[in-house]
Design a protein around this motif. Structure first.
Motif, PDB file in Angstrom:
ATOM      1  N   GLY A 259       0.794  -1.232   0.000  1.00 25.09           N
ATOM      2  CA  GLY A 259       0.000   0.000   0.000  1.00 25.09           C
ATOM      3  C   GLY A 259       0.820   1.273   0.000  1.00 25.09           C
ATOM      4  N   ALA A 260       2.158   1.164   0.014  1.00 29.16           N
ATOM      5  CA  ALA A 260       2.974   2.389  -0.049  1.00 29.16           C
ATOM      6  C   ALA A 260       2.704   3.060  -1.394  1.00 29.16           C
ATOM      7  CB  ALA A 260       4.451   2.051   0.098  1.00 29.16           C
ATOM      8  N   ARG A 261       2.543   4.363  -1.344  1.00 27.08           N
ATOM      9  CA  ARG A 261       1.980   5.112  -2.461  1.00 27.08           C
ATOM     10  C   ARG A 261       3.060   5.913  -3.162  1.00 27.08           C
ATOM     11  NH1 ARG A 261       0.141  10.081  -1.674  1.00 27.08           N
ATOM     12  NH2 ARG A 261       0.403   9.956   0.572  1.00 27.08           N
ATOM     13  N   ASN A 262       3.023   5.935  -4.498  1.00 28.65           N
ATOM     14  CA  ASN A 262       3.902   6.823  -5.267  1.00 28.65           C
ATOM     15  C   ASN A 262       3.691   8.260  -4.799  1.00 28.65           C
ATOM     16  OD1 ASN A 262       5.762   7.461  -7.360  1.00 28.65           O
ATOM     17  ND2 ASN A 262       4.086   8.024  -8.741  1.00 28.65           N
ATOM     18  N   GLY A 263       4.792   8.965  -4.455  1.00 31.41           N
ATOM     19  CA  GLY A 263       4.678  10.360  -4.033  1.00 31.41           C
ATOM     20  C   GLY A 263       4.401  10.552  -2.557  1.00 31.41           C
ATOM     21  N   ALA A 264       4.336   9.453  -1.789  1.00 30.83           N
ATOM     22  CA  ALA A 264       4.072   9.592  -0.344  1.00 30.83           C
ATOM     23  C   ALA A 264       5.356   9.974   0.397  1.00 30.83           C
ATOM     24  CB  ALA A 264       3.520   8.285   0.213  1.00 30.83           C
ATOM     25  N   TYR A 265       5.171  10.413   1.646  1.00 33.00           N
ATOM     26  CA  TYR A 265       6.296  10.748   2.537  1.00 33.00           C
ATOM     27  C   TYR A 265       5.980  10.147   3.898  1.00 33.00           C
ATOM     28  CZ  TYR A 265       9.683  13.712   5.070  1.00 33.00           C
ATOM     29  OH  TYR A 265      10.731  14.182   5.840  1.00 33.00           O
ATOM     30  N   TYR A 266       6.685   9.063   4.250  1.00 39.60           N
ATOM     31  CA  TYR A 266       6.393   8.334   5.477  1.00 39.60           C
ATOM     32  C   TYR A 266       7.440   8.615   6.555  1.00 39.60           C
ATOM     33  CZ  TYR A 266       3.223   5.715   2.469  1.00 39.60           C
ATOM     34  OH  TYR A 266       2.215   5.367   1.592  1.00 39.60           O
ATOM     35  N   GLY A 267       6.976   8.661   7.793  1.00 43.94           N
ATOM     36  CA  GLY A 267       7.879   8.862   8.929  1.00 43.94           C
ATOM     37  C   GLY A 267       7.104   8.693  10.217  1.00 43.94           C
ATOM     38  N   PRO A 268       7.787   8.891  11.354  1.00 42.40           N
ATOM     39  CA  PRO A 268       7.077   8.857  12.633  1.00 42.40           C
ATOM     40  C   PRO A 268       6.096  10.029  12.713  1.00 42.40           C
ATOM     41  CG  PRO A 268       9.470   8.876  12.945  1.00 42.40           C
ATOM     42  CD  PRO A 268       9.219   9.173  11.509  1.00 42.40           C
ATOM     43  N   THR A 269       5.050   9.876  13.528  1.00 42.65           N
ATOM     44  CA  THR A 269       3.962  10.867  13.479  1.00 42.65           C
ATOM     45  C   THR A 269       3.729  11.580  14.810  1.00 42.65           C
ATOM     46  OG1 THR A 269       2.434   9.044  13.903  1.00 42.65           O
ATOM     47  CG2 THR A 269       2.710   9.705  11.601  1.00 42.65           C
ATOM     48  N   MET A 270       4.611  11.380  15.790  1.00 42.74           N
ATOM     49  CA  MET A 270       4.390  12.087  17.063  1.00 42.74           C
ATOM     50  C   MET A 270       5.594  12.956  17.408  1.00 42.74           C
ATOM     51  SD  MET A 270       2.382   9.268  19.305  1.00 42.74           S
ATOM     52  CE  MET A 270       2.150  10.332  20.705  1.00 42.74           C
ATOM     53  N   PHE A 271       5.414  13.858  18.386  1.00 45.56           N
ATOM     54  CA  PHE A 271       6.490  14.751  18.841  1.00 45.56           C
ATOM     55  C   PHE A 271       7.155  15.467  17.665  1.00 45.56           C
ATOM     56  CE2 PHE A 271       6.117  11.231  21.876  1.00 45.56           C
ATOM     57  CZ  PHE A 271       5.690  11.942  22.997  1.00 45.56           C
TER      58      PHE A 271
END
Ligand SMILES: NC(=O)c1ccc[n+]([C@@H]2O[C@H](COP(=O)([O-])OP(=O)(O)OC[C@H]3O[C@@H](n4cnc5c(N)ncnc54)[C@H](OP(=O)(O)O)[C@@H]3O)[C@@H](O)[C@H]2O)c1
Length: 311
Positions: A259-271
């Protein structure tokens, strides 16, 4: 870009069995790159560890082989601060494999003194951005052969500059170790987003998925920085940083997650995106400037003496 459900709380146990899949990880001998290779190996993938130091690379390969998993582990010598070395690494990769499921542009340096690559580029911009741009260009046919993924690695630090300094991209006149690092990480993200747009426009089955590790305690904070900065990182690494194993998850999601998407930007989401559950991360306005991204692409081609048209 195609619309799919946003990914939230991603963990490595969501990986499929990756037997027969092949991934190249630059800087795979240390920190986040090593941990990304370990996650992929545990899922039975073949991994190619690209390292600038033959001895550190060999140690990492030996450690990875001890992790139960079963896939092959190869060492590729690669110095991203040398065009000649990048071209030699491209040749060496082709002696092991004829197709790649993914490349993680993980290697990087941070906040170094003002230094140059073998080809005269400022060291951080040259290593973090230009070296990977050339490597991806050279490997593109192998990645296309598997409808694979290209994973640039950015940072929260990409927000530290208002844009690419096109008047002086190497900061030759007014060097700031911190601004130059931020610019290189902005370039990584702009490149990832621009590559995704070009791949989609060309109808390519390859996707570009950018990732960042939040704040993870690694050698990054001691290799480049000097003086007071280095001393501060010693403390914050203990108090604030997450483990490199956790920091590697966004890269692994980007290169191999369902499900990783072309053009996405993934990382941690807190702090402030520094740690915590992995999902969609925040992209600065500067990184979304499409005219600047096209200009960065043209500048990269010009500096490297290549033309990369995605068809
Ligand atoms: N750690 C964090 O908090 C953090 C935050 C945001 C982004 N990042 C990004 O995450 C990536 C991985 O960094 P890390 O934290 O894992 O740091 P690290 O432990 O220092 O690993 C960096 C890797 O890059 C390699 N490298 C440096 N210069 C190279 C060159 N010229 N050619 C080939 N390889 C080279 C290093 O090789 P040696 O082992 O030989 O030095 C090492 O394998 C970097 O792109 C960094 O910008 C890290």
């Amino acid at each position: 870009m195609t619309t799919t459900q946003p990914i939230t709380n991603w963990t490595a146990d969501r990986l499929d069995d990756l037997s027969g899949k092949r991934y190249l990880i630059t800087g795979g001998n240390s920190g986040i790159g090593f941990e990304a290779a370990a996650h992929l190996r545990r899922a039975h993938a073949d991994v190619l560890v690209a390292a600038r130091s033959a001895s550190k690379g060999a140690d990492a390969v030996a450690q990875l082989k001890r992790i139960p998993g079963g896939g092959a582990v190869h060492l590729i010598q690669l110095d991203l601060a040398s065009v000649e070395s990048i071209r030699q690494a491209n040749d060496a990769i082709r002696t092991h494999i004829d197709a790649l499921d993914g490349v993680i542009n993980n290697a990087g340096i941070m906040q170094t003194p003002q230094l140059q690559t073998a080809d005269g580029f400022e060291l951080q911009f040259g290593t973090n951005h230009l070296g990977h741009f050339l490597l991806n260009y050279l490997l593109f046919d192998l990645i296309t052969a598997r409808s694979g993924r290209i994973v640039p690695v950015s940072s929260i630090a990409h927000r530290g500059v208002p844009g690419i300094n096109f008047d002086d991209p190497m900061f030759a006149n007014d060097y700031s170790a911190t601004k130059v690092y931020s610019q290189s990480k902005l370039a990584n993200l702009m490149y990832g987003l621009e590559l995704a747009r070009r791949l989609e426009a060309a109808g390519s089955a390859v996707i570009a998925v950018t990732a960042h590790p939040g704040y993870s305690a690694t050698n990054l904070q001691s290799t480049g920085p000097t003086g007071i900065l280095k001393a501060i990182y010693k403390v914050t690494n203990r108090l604030l940083a997450q483990s490199p194993t956790a920091g590697a998850l966004p890269e692994v999601l980007a290169v191999a997650g369902n499900g990783a998407r072309n053009g996405a930007y993934y990382g941690p989401t807190m702090f402030g995106d520094a740690r915590g559950p992995v999902g969609e991360s925040h992209i600065s306005d500067a990184a979304q400037d499409q005219d600047a991204a096209a200009r960065l692409w043209a500048l990269s081609e010009e500096l490297l003496g290549i033309t990369w048209k995605i068809a």
